[in-house]
Design an enzyme around this catalytic site. Structure first.
Site, PDB file in Angstrom:
ATOM      1  N   LYS A   1      -9.566   6.059 -19.427  1.00 42.95           N
ATOM      2  CA  LYS A   1      -9.946   6.493 -20.766  1.00 42.95           C
ATOM      3  C   LYS A   1      -8.733   6.410 -21.705  1.00 42.95           C
ATOM      4  O   LYS A   1      -8.272   5.327 -21.976  1.00 42.95           O
ATOM      5  CB  LYS A   1     -10.551   7.898 -20.682  1.00 42.95           C
ATOM      6  CG  LYS A   1     -11.562   8.070 -19.527  1.00 42.95           C
ATOM      7  CD  LYS A   1     -12.823   7.264 -19.690  1.00 42.95           C
ATOM      8  CE  LYS A   1     -13.690   7.195 -18.439  1.00 42.95           C
ATOM      9  NZ  LYS A   1     -13.964   8.447 -17.746  1.00 42.95           N
TER      10      LYS A   1
ATOM     11  N   ASP B   1      -8.889  18.797 -15.126  1.00 42.68           N
ATOM     12  CA  ASP B   1      -9.152  17.408 -15.485  1.00 42.68           C
ATOM     13  C   ASP B   1      -8.771  17.268 -16.963  1.00 42.68           C
ATOM     14  O   ASP B   1      -9.449  17.786 -17.844  1.00 42.68           O
ATOM     15  CB  ASP B   1     -10.638  17.085 -15.267  1.00 42.68           C
ATOM     16  CG  ASP B   1     -10.969  15.622 -15.535  1.00 42.68           C
ATOM     17  OD1 ASP B   1     -10.266  14.982 -16.340  1.00 42.68           O
ATOM     18  OD2 ASP B   1     -11.958  15.119 -14.954  1.00 42.68           O
TER      19      ASP B   1
ATOM     20  N   TYR C   1     -17.686  16.611 -15.348  1.00 43.35           N
ATOM     21  CA  TYR C   1     -17.996  15.185 -15.302  1.00 43.35           C
ATOM     22  C   TYR C   1     -18.949  14.913 -14.122  1.00 43.35           C
ATOM     23  O   TYR C   1     -18.706  15.366 -12.998  1.00 43.35           O
ATOM     24  CB  TYR C   1     -16.692  14.405 -15.140  1.00 43.35           C
ATOM     25  CG  TYR C   1     -16.884  12.918 -15.010  1.00 43.35           C
ATOM     26  CD1 TYR C   1     -17.279  12.160 -16.098  1.00 43.35           C
ATOM     27  CD2 TYR C   1     -16.694  12.277 -13.789  1.00 43.35           C
ATOM     28  CE1 TYR C   1     -17.475  10.801 -15.973  1.00 43.35           C
ATOM     29  CE2 TYR C   1     -16.890  10.912 -13.663  1.00 43.35           C
ATOM     30  CZ  TYR C   1     -17.284  10.181 -14.762  1.00 43.35           C
ATOM     31  OH  TYR C   1     -17.485   8.833 -14.645  1.00 43.35           O
TER      32      TYR C   1
ATOM     33  N   ARG D   1       0.830  -1.209   0.000  1.00 43.67           N
ATOM     34  CA  ARG D   1       0.000   0.000   0.000  1.00 43.67           C
ATOM     35  C   ARG D   1       0.866   1.261   0.000  1.00 43.67           C
ATOM     36  O   ARG D   1       0.544   2.254  -0.637  1.00 43.67           O
ATOM     37  CB  ARG D   1      -0.976  -0.002   1.190  1.00 43.67           C
ATOM     38  CG  ARG D   1      -1.734   1.315   1.378  1.00 43.67           C
ATOM     39  CD  ARG D   1      -2.997   1.179   2.212  1.00 43.67           C
ATOM     40  NE  ARG D   1      -2.859   0.276   3.348  1.00 43.67           N
ATOM     41  CZ  ARG D   1      -2.152   0.528   4.459  1.00 43.67           C
ATOM     42  NH1 ARG D   1      -1.538   1.684   4.601  1.00 43.67           N
ATOM     43  NH2 ARG D   1      -2.064  -0.367   5.415  1.00 43.67           N
TER      44      ARG D   1
HETATM   45  C1  LIG Z   1     -14.375   8.883 -16.468  1.00 45.27           C
HETATM   46  C2  LIG Z   1     -14.025  10.255 -16.017  1.00 45.27           C
HETATM   47  C3  LIG Z   1     -13.735  10.529 -14.668  1.00 45.27           C
HETATM   48  C4  LIG Z   1     -13.841   9.486 -13.573  1.00 45.27           C
HETATM   49  O1  LIG Z   1     -12.885   8.491 -13.710  1.00 45.27           O
HETATM   50  P1  LIG Z   1     -13.107   6.958 -13.241  1.00 45.27           P
HETATM   51  O2  LIG Z   1     -11.830   6.309 -13.695  1.00 45.27           O
HETATM   52  O3  LIG Z   1     -14.330   6.461 -13.953  1.00 45.27           O
HETATM   53  O4  LIG Z   1     -13.259   6.964 -11.763  1.00 45.27           O
HETATM   54  C5  LIG Z   1     -13.361  11.827 -14.331  1.00 45.27           C
HETATM   55  N1  LIG Z   1     -13.305  12.810 -15.271  1.00 45.27           N
HETATM   56  C6  LIG Z   1     -13.593  12.582 -16.565  1.00 45.27           C
HETATM   57  C7  LIG Z   1     -13.513  13.702 -17.543  1.00 45.27           C
HETATM   58  C8  LIG Z   1     -13.963  11.306 -16.987  1.00 45.27           C
HETATM   59  O5  LIG Z   1     -14.267  11.095 -18.273  1.00 45.27           O
END
Ligand SMILES: *Cc1c(COP(=O)(O)O)cnc(C)c1O
Length: 388
Positions: A204, A179, A106, A53
């Protein structure tokens, strides 16, 4: 020296944190599954590792790679994008602090702030982040502790001026967070534009193959060795929402091809946008690469490519739903950023939770995550689905 920061983006993506294994010469460093590490006498740690961890060499390799490709001082990898966001927000905020965020962030980010951190005393306010005057007014009315920027936004691809907001945030004493999930560092480098922190859902484009959930935080040079880095490192260890070794390794493997994938995603998306724009059944196309897009000039300055997401409005809700259910190569699914093309109907899928709010997505809109397949096959598929 493979992590030489002077190297180009594609070279860093392939090599940073990826030194050949010292013991065997293996060009691909091994995946370390061990949860614990033998000590040479009590407290005699080899290279600082003691328990899975607190640290793991495969996670370290990913974190070095992430810091290099975003041009940051520290990177931290987590079990999901939202776990990364949660850790950042806990590290940066105290009860009573306010977050100013876009009205189209998001949905999971909004839910985390409103329903998880809200009851612990964190306050939030939303504004149209792509409207610089509105943001300036909101900040001068009351300075937020943290400014949360997402650009291009999901699914309407609004573009926000990172450098402008970073300057505004700095003046107001706010931490500026971007983000960068949609653009990725291959196309947009928020830390170089003045942001403090980059957040990723590595699920993603960074992972890129729809086979691993993960998230990351990367801090700017201004935070090297500073209290924010210490606090995030402490919470990563003390809360423990870390990425597992196989997840970290899959993400590292995905990042190695990020530069070529984003180039192909962008090329294919540009062709898809042009095709849709000329189609009689299409009412509107949302893609920052189109000169008609209101954020086109800004995107052209701020990004080195326009990315792989295209949204499209059809004539009616019924036409949009039928289109989303009629594609064959584009698979109907949530998420985005993988090599395979996906189609999503936001109103009933990814954005169902914001129906009826000011973040609601028009019911005529369909979002496409354009993959890296042959463009002729993608256009054929869209043509037959529009004819359906
Ligand atoms: C998918 C997404 C998230 C969240 O991420 P997870 O890996 O699903 O927890 C945050 N911001 C954006 C722009 C996203 O597309």
């Amino acid at each position: 020296m493979t992590t030489d920061a002077a190297r180009g983006f594609a070279s860093l993506a392939v090599h940073a944190g990826q030194e050949a294994d010292a013991a065997t010469g293996a060009v691909i460093p091994p995946v370390h599954f061990s949860t614990t590490y033998a000590q040479d006498g009590i407290g005699g740690l080899r290279q600082g590792y003691e328990y899975g961890r607190s640290g793991n060499p495969t996670r370290t390799a990913l974190q070095e790679q992430l810091a290099a490709i975003e041009g940051g001082s520290h990177a931290f990898s987590f079990a999901s994008g939202l776990a990364a966001e949660d850790t950042l927000l806990r590290a940066a905020l105290s009860p009573g602090d306010e977050v100013l965020l876009g009205n189209d962030v998001y949905g999971g980010t909004y839910r985390l702030l409103s329903r998880v951190l809200g009851p612990w005393g964190v306050r939030l306010r939303t504004v149209d982040m792509s409207d610089a005057d509105a943001v300036r007014a909101a900040v001068s009315e009351r300075a937020p502790r943290l400014l949360w920027v997402e650009t291009p936004s999901n699914p309407l691809l609004r573009v926000t001026d990172i450098a402008g907001l970073a300057a505004l945030g700095r003046e107001a004493g706010a931490l500026v967070v971007v983000d960068n999930t949609f653009a990725t560092p291959a196309l947009q480098q928020p830390l170089a534009l003045g942001a403090d922190v980059v957040v990723h859902s590595t699920t993603k484009y960074l992972g890129g193959h729809s086979d691993v959930v993960g998230g990351a935080l990367v801090l700017s040079e201004a935070h090297r060795g500073g209290p924010l880095a210490d606090e995030i490192g402490f919470l990563q260890f003390a809360v423990g929402a870390v990425s597992g070794p196989l997840d970290a390794w899959l993400t590292t493997r995905g990042i190695k091809t990020l530069a070529v994938r984003m180039q192909r995603h962008s090329e294919n998306a540009a062709s898809v946008a042009a095709f849709l724009q000329g189609h009689e059944r299409v009412a509107r196309v949302y893609y920052p690469g189109l000169v008609e897009h209101p954020g086109h000039d800004l995107a052209a300055r701020q990004m080195s490519g326009f990315g792989g997401i295209v949204s499209v409005a059809l004539e009616s809700q019924e036409a949009a739903r039928r289109f989303a259910e009629s594609t064959r190569l584009f698979q109907l699914a949530e998420s985005l950023g993988g090599v395979e093309s996906l189609v999503n109907y936001p109103d009933a899928m990814t954005h169902a939770s914001v129906r009826g709010t000011d973040a609601a997505v028009p019911v005529e809109v369909v979002r496409l995550s354009v993959g890296i397949e042959d463009i002729a096959d993608l256009l054929d598929d869209l043509a037959q689905a529009l004819a359906a």
